[in-house]
Design a protein around this motif. Structure first.
Motif, PDB file in Angstrom:
ATOM      1  N   TYR B 162      33.041  42.539  32.376  1.00  0.00           N
ATOM      2  CA  TYR B 162      33.018  43.420  33.532  1.00  0.00           C
ATOM      3  C   TYR B 162      31.813  43.142  34.424  1.00  0.00           C
ATOM      4  O   TYR B 162      31.924  43.063  35.624  1.00  0.00           O
ATOM      5  N   ASP B 221      36.802  39.383  48.726  1.00  0.00           N
ATOM      6  CA  ASP B 221      37.003  37.981  48.354  1.00  0.00           C
ATOM      7  C   ASP B 221      35.676  37.228  48.246  1.00  0.00           C
ATOM      8  O   ASP B 221      35.558  36.275  47.484  1.00  0.00           O
ATOM      9  N   LEU B 222      34.692  37.669  49.037  1.00  0.00           N
ATOM     10  CA  LEU B 222      33.389  37.011  48.974  1.00  0.00           C
ATOM     11  C   LEU B 222      32.695  37.305  47.642  1.00  0.00           C
ATOM     12  O   LEU B 222      31.998  36.473  47.098  1.00  0.00           O
ATOM     13  N   LYS B 224      34.408  38.050  44.909  1.00  0.00           N
ATOM     14  CA  LYS B 224      35.275  37.500  43.863  1.00  0.00           C
ATOM     15  C   LYS B 224      34.845  36.095  43.438  1.00  0.00           C
ATOM     16  O   LYS B 224      34.978  35.703  42.295  1.00  0.00           O
ATOM     17  N   TYR B 225      34.320  35.364  44.428  1.00  0.00           N
ATOM     18  CA  TYR B 225      33.915  33.978  44.173  1.00  0.00           C
ATOM     19  C   TYR B 225      32.924  33.897  43.013  1.00  0.00           C
ATOM     20  O   TYR B 225      33.014  33.021  42.167  1.00  0.00           O
ATOM     21  N   ASP B 228      34.442  34.667  39.407  1.00  0.00           N
ATOM     22  CA  ASP B 228      35.354  33.710  38.797  1.00  0.00           C
ATOM     23  C   ASP B 228      35.133  32.334  39.411  1.00  0.00           C
ATOM     24  O   ASP B 228      36.008  31.777  40.062  1.00  0.00           O
ATOM     25  N   THR B 231      37.571  29.289  38.754  1.00  0.00           N
ATOM     26  CA  THR B 231      38.813  29.181  39.521  1.00  0.00           C
ATOM     27  C   THR B 231      38.550  28.723  40.944  1.00  0.00           C
ATOM     28  O   THR B 231      39.298  27.934  41.496  1.00  0.00           O
ATOM     29  N   TYR B 232      37.468  29.244  41.530  1.00  0.00           N
ATOM     30  CA  TYR B 232      37.282  29.046  42.968  1.00  0.00           C
ATOM     31  C   TYR B 232      36.270  27.954  43.329  1.00  0.00           C
ATOM     32  O   TYR B 232      36.016  27.728  44.500  1.00  0.00           O
TER      33      TYR B 232
END
Lengths: 284, 267
Positions: B162, B221-222, B224-225, B228, B231-232
Motif C-alpha cells: 500500500y 496518473d502522475l 501512478k508512475y 508501479d 509497468t510504466y
C-alpha cells in the motif's frame, strides 16, 4: 560598481527565467497529461463508438453514445457505458442508478478472449430487461466493438476475492460479516449470495453502500433462518480484509478464494436473477 | 591582501561557512524553537482527535501534509530579515559568499528540517501507535496499524503493498518544489515578501485550477508512475511527463532561488 549592478540584474533575470520555465514545465504537463496510460487504447477505439449498439438478439435496446475506460487495475477493466434508451415502453431499467449509464467491470482474461471475436458481452441482467422477453429465456446483451490492434496490459493481476463456505448440517446459520477495508473503498459492490440445497441460488443480500458498511458499521450480522441454505458466497470487487464469525456450522473453516473450476460452475449454474413476472430479484 | 587571503576560496570556504552557520544559529535558534513548539502543539491536538484509531495510511497523510505545509512556512520565514532595511542590510553584507548563504539555507530547509520534523513525528506518534495496538479490537487488522516510517515500504496483510518508498518520492519532490518556491519568492520580493509570496502562489494555484477544469488532466496518473514503475518504466510519455513534473520543475525552482539571492547579495 557598474559591473556589480550588471551582475545583479543578470542574476535576477536568470532567476525569473528559471522560475518561469519551472511554471511552464508544470503547465506543459497539465496540458499533455490526460489519461497517460490508456491514451493508446482511446486512440484506437473511438470515434467508431456510434456503431456500438446495445441489443438483445432480436431487437436493439439502446443506442450507446459513449464508452469510456475509467480504470484498468487489479486485473479488471472498469468500463463506463453511456446509453440512451429510446423505446421506454418496451424496456425497463431495473436499477435507477443505471438509468443512462452503467459501470461494468470486466475480468481482463475474459475480456481478451471476447476481443478475439471482436465482440464484448456485457451482462446487463441486473440493470435492463427487455419486456418482450418470454419467461426465463434470457438473451445476452451484446456490444459490438470495432476493435483493431487493441492491447490491454494487466497492471496488477489480483483476483476478485470471492470466497465460498458451505453449511454441512442443514441448520440455520447465524453469520457475522466483518469488513475492515479502511477509507479507500469507494462505491464497491458487496454482496452475499445464499445457495439452496437444490443447487439454485435463493436470494442475494446486497449492501448498497460499502462506505457505510466499512466505516460506520463494520460489523453486519445476518440471521439466516432458511435451513435449505447450504452455501454462502461473499463477493466484493475490492481486495480487503474479510472475516466471518461463527463458522461452527460451516463445512470450511477457512475462507478460500474460489478455484477456477468452482467459479466456472457458479457461472454455469447462475439462473437469471430477475424474475420476468414480478421483476423482483427472486425466484419462484 | 595577505598571502593567506589569496589561498582562501572566495566561493566556498568550509571554516567560514561553519562560522556563518554558528552565527545564524545563535541569532535564529529562538525562532526555530517556537516554530517546532507550535508544530508539536498542533500535532498533539491532532493525536488527541485520532485516539486509538491511528492507521498507517493516516499517519502517512499527516506526516506529508505537515512536512510540506510547515516546511513551506519555515522556508518563507528563513529570509524574512531581508524585508527590513536594517536587518536585511546586515544579512546581505555578511562576509560570506552567496553560495554559502544559499548553501546554509538549503542545508537547513532541505536536510535538517525534514530530519528534525521526522524525529519529532515518530517520537510523538509512537505512544499513540502503542495505544492503538494495545486497545485494538479483535476485528481489526493489525497490519493496518503499523508505525509509519518515512521512505520505507509498508505491506499490509492482504499482500498488497500500500505504501512504497518509491511512491513517496513525488511527495518529497513536492516538498522540494514548494520550499524552493518559498525561498525564491521570499528573496525576490523586497517588501512584504511573505504576503506577496502567498498571494502569487494563490494566483498560480487558481490558474492551474482553471486549466485543470478546462483540460481535465488525470493527475492521479502522475502518481501512478511511481507506484508501479515496473509497468510504466518504458512508457515514454509517462516518463517524460513525470520527470518534467516531479524532477525538472522543482529543480528549476530550486536553482532560481540561488540566482534570486545572488541578485540581491551585496558581498
Amino acid at each position: 560598481m557598474n559591473a556589480k549592478n550588471i551582475n545583479e540584474k543578470t542574476s535576477q533575470k536568470i532567476a525569473i527565467v528559471l522560475f518561469s520555465t519551472s511554471l511552464l514545465c508544470l503547465t506543459l504537463v497539465v496540458l499533455l497529461s490526460g489519461n497517460i496510460y490508456l491514451s493508446k487504447q482511446r486512440q484506437t477505439v473511438p470515434p467508431q463508438h456510434t456503431e456500438w449498439i446495445l441489443s438483445t438478439e432480436n431487437s436493439e435496446v439502446a443506442n450507446v453514445s459513449a464508452i469510456d475506460f475509467i480504470a484498468l487495475e487489479q486485473g479488471h477493466l472498469n468500463l463506463n457505458i453511456a446509453f440512451e434508451i429510446e423505446d421506454r415502453d418496451n424496456i425497463q431499467v431495473i436499477d435507477e442508478s443505471c438509468y443512462d449509464h452503467c459501470n461494468q467491470i470486466f475480468d481482463i482474461s475474459k475480456l481478451q478472449s471476447s476481443i478475439k471475436n471482436k465482440t464484448l458481452t456485457v451482462d446487463f441482467r441486473q440493470t435492463i430487461i427487455d419486456k418482450n422477453r418470454q419467461n426465463d429465456e434470457y438473451k445476452k446483451i451484446v456490444i459490438k466493438l470495432p476493435i483493431k490492434d487493441w492491447e490491454i496490459k494487466c497492471i496488477n493481476d489480483n483476483v476478485i476475492p470471492c470466497k465460498t463456505i458451505k453449511n454441512k448440517s442443514e441448520q440455520p446459520i447465524n453469520l457475522t460479516v466483518i469488513s475492515d477495508y479502511g477509507v479507500d473503498i469507494n462505491g464497491s459492490f458487496h454482496q452475499l449470495t445464499l445457495w439452496q440445497l437444490s443447487g439454485g441460488r435463493s436470494y442475494d443480500i446486497e449492501f448498497a453502500n460499502i462506505n457505510d458498511l466499512a466505516i460506520y458499521s463494520p460489523n453486519v450480522s445476518i440471521g439466516i433462518s432458511d435451513t435449505t441454505v447450504n452455501r454462502i458466497d461473499i463477493h466484493s470487487d475490492k481486495k480487503g480484509y474479510f472475516q466471518i464469525e461463527d463458522l461452527s456450522l460451516l463445512e470450511r473453516t477457512t475462507l478460500q478464494p474460489l478455484t477456477d473450476v468452482e467459479r466456472e460452475k457458479i457461472i454455469q449454474l447462475t439462473p437469471p436473477s430477475v424474475c420476468g413476472k414480478c421483476d423482483a430479484n427472486k425466484h419462484h | 591582501m595577505s598571502v593567506n587571503d589569496k589561498t582562501i576560496n572566495q566561493t566556498f570556504h568550509l571554516p567560514r561557512f561553519r562560522q556563518y552557520a554558528l552565527a545564524h544559529w545563535r541569532e535564529k535558534k529562538r525562532a526555530y524553537f517556537w516554530h517546532f513548539a507550535i508544530l508539536i502543539m498542533i500535532y498533539f491536538l491532532t493525536l488527541l482527535m485520532v485516539k486509538n484509531d491511528y492507521r498507517t495510511d493516516m499517519q502517512c497523510s499527516f506526516y506529508y501534509l505537515g512536512l510540506v505545509s510547515t516546511g513551506f512556512i519555515f522556508s518563507l520565514r528563513y529570509f524574512s530579515s531581508l524585508a527590513k532595511p536594517a536587518s536585511g542590510l546586515i544579512e546581505l553584507m555578511q562576509p560570506v559568499s552567496t553560495l554559502e548563504k544559499w548553501g546554509l539555507s538549503v542545508f537547513l530547509i532541505m536536510i535538517i528540517y525534514p530530519l528534525v520534523y521526522s524525529l519529532l513525528f515518530v517520537i510523538m506518534t509512537l505512544p499513540v501507535h502503542w495505544f492503538s495496538i494495545a486497545t485494538m479490537s479483535e476485528h481489526r487488522d493489525p497490519s493496518m496499524y503499523q508505525l509509519f516510517i518515512p521512505l520505507q515500504d509498508i505491506s499490509f496483510s492482504n499482500d498488497y503493498k500500500y505504501i512504497t518508498a518509491l511512491g513517496q518520492i513525488p511527495l518529497w519532490a513536492l516538498f522540494l518544489g514548494c520550499n524552493s518556491y518559498a525561498l525564491t519568492t521570499s528573496i525576490f520580493f523586497k517588501r512584504l515578501p511573505i504576503i506577496k509570496s502567498i498571494a502569487l502562489g494563490f494566483i498560480i494555484f487558481l490558474v492551474f485550477l482553471l486549466l485543470a477544469i478546462a483540460i481535465e488532466p488525470d493527475i492521479d496518473d502522475l502518481m501512478k508512475y511511481w507506484f508501479d514503475t515496473k509497468t510504466y518504466l518504458f512508457n515514454v510519455k509517462a516518463f517524460i511527463l513525470n520527470i518534467l513534473w516531479w524532477v525538472v520543475a522543482p529543480l528549476l525552482m530550486f536553482i532560481a532561488s540561488f540566482f534570486a539571492l545572488k541578485g540581491r547579495d551585496l558581498v
